[in-house]
Write a protein that holds these residues in place. Structure first.
Motif, PDB file in Angstrom:
ATOM      1  N   ARG A  24      28.362  76.216  63.942  1.00 42.99           N
ATOM      2  CA  ARG A  24      27.883  77.241  64.873  1.00 42.99           C
ATOM      3  C   ARG A  24      27.973  78.619  64.223  1.00 42.99           C
ATOM      4  O   ARG A  24      27.064  79.438  64.365  1.00 42.99           O
ATOM      5  N   GLU A  25      29.053  78.851  63.489  1.00 39.83           N
ATOM      6  CA  GLU A  25      29.213  80.128  62.785  1.00 39.83           C
ATOM      7  C   GLU A  25      28.117  80.310  61.739  1.00 39.83           C
ATOM      8  O   GLU A  25      27.534  81.393  61.617  1.00 39.83           O
TER       9      GLU A  25
ATOM     10  N   ASN B 260      24.626  81.130  63.285  1.00 43.54           N
ATOM     11  CA  ASN B 260      24.474  82.395  64.004  1.00 43.54           C
ATOM     12  C   ASN B 260      24.387  83.621  63.110  1.00 43.54           C
ATOM     13  O   ASN B 260      24.457  84.748  63.584  1.00 43.54           O
TER      14      ASN B 260
END
Length: 250
Positions: A133-134, A137
């Motif tokens: 997810r990091e 994004n």
């Protein structure tokens, strides 16, 4: 070990197709359940534990990553189902998270189930998904998963000085020291091929150009890093590296 599967996707047709493919091509799977959203999936997992979740990312209300907000340390493994771009797929790979690209390839589905079977119960999926997810994004990848003997070590890409080939293994030199990982340097070169920070200057070295302190051209070209270590540049790479360095804007 028979595998219990949950398919989480807001599109009934997509769930039905994946269910049929699993039933036809993956005999290790014992049961298949379906959920159309994250909250339904959470209720089903709490009522009847599963081993493997096929998880769509883009869904109304809560996306696929929200599943990990409900389980501190999931015992199940996850394969994401996605239609993401090439850059995003690179984020999956450096985060060591398995995925199926829609429309689903049968060979990749079979390989994904087999890979997941070996990982079930190891308990690292939350951390891997968090890193994914990091990485998704931002415009530049942040972390990479380094495969150890029985786990994954996550490091910041900006903390890496260079990768050094060691047979079928690779030494990864970071701010924290040296780590031997069970992956060939060629694989790291392919994983980071689109990342402008990394450059293969030698058959045995893949370097982080943002960590170079000095480029020495005397007595054989070498680069020196902020930690004081240095690596050679292959003779046939010097011209290309000169052009690369000339294009860097500080």
């Amino acid at each position: 070990m028979p595998i219990r599967v949950l398919i989480v996707d807001d599109e009934p047709a997509a769930r039905s197709l994946l269910r049929q493919l699993l039933a036809d091509h993956c005999p290790a799977i014992r049961s298949i359940s379906e959920a159309g959203d994250i909250r339904s999936a959470v209720k089903m997992i709490n009522n009847q534990p599963v081993d493997l979740v096929f998880l769509d990312i883009e869904m109304p209300e809560e996306n696929g990553f929200a599943l990990f907000d409900y389980f501190r340390q999931p015992s199940f493994e996850v394969i994401f189902c996605t239609a993401y771009s090439e850059y995003a797929l690179r984020a999956f790979e450096v985060s060591a998270v398995d995925y199926l690209l829609k429309p689903v390839s049968i060979s990749k589905l079979i390989a994904g189930v087999e890979k997941a079977r070996k990982l079930i119960g190891q308990g690292q999926i939350s951390q891997r998904a968090s890193v994914l997810r990091e990485n998704l994004n931002v415009t530049k990848l942040q972390k990479i998963a380094l495969p150890m003997a029985d786990s994954l070590l996550f490091v910041q890409l900006d903390d890496i000085f260079f990768f050094e080939a060691d047979g079928s293994y690779t030494n990864v030199i970071t701010r924290q020291g040296k780590t031997l990982v069970s992956k060939k340097i060629k694989e790291f070169d392919e994983l980071l091929a689109d990342d402008e920070r990394f450059y293969r200057i030698h058959r045995s070295y893949l370097i982080n150009t943002h960590q170079i302190r000095r480029y020495n051209k005397k007595d054989g070209a070498t680069v020196e890093f902020d930690n004081g270590l240095s690596t050679p540049i292959a003779r046939e790479k010097v011209k290309d590296f000169d052009e690369f360095i000339a294009g860097i804007r500080v």
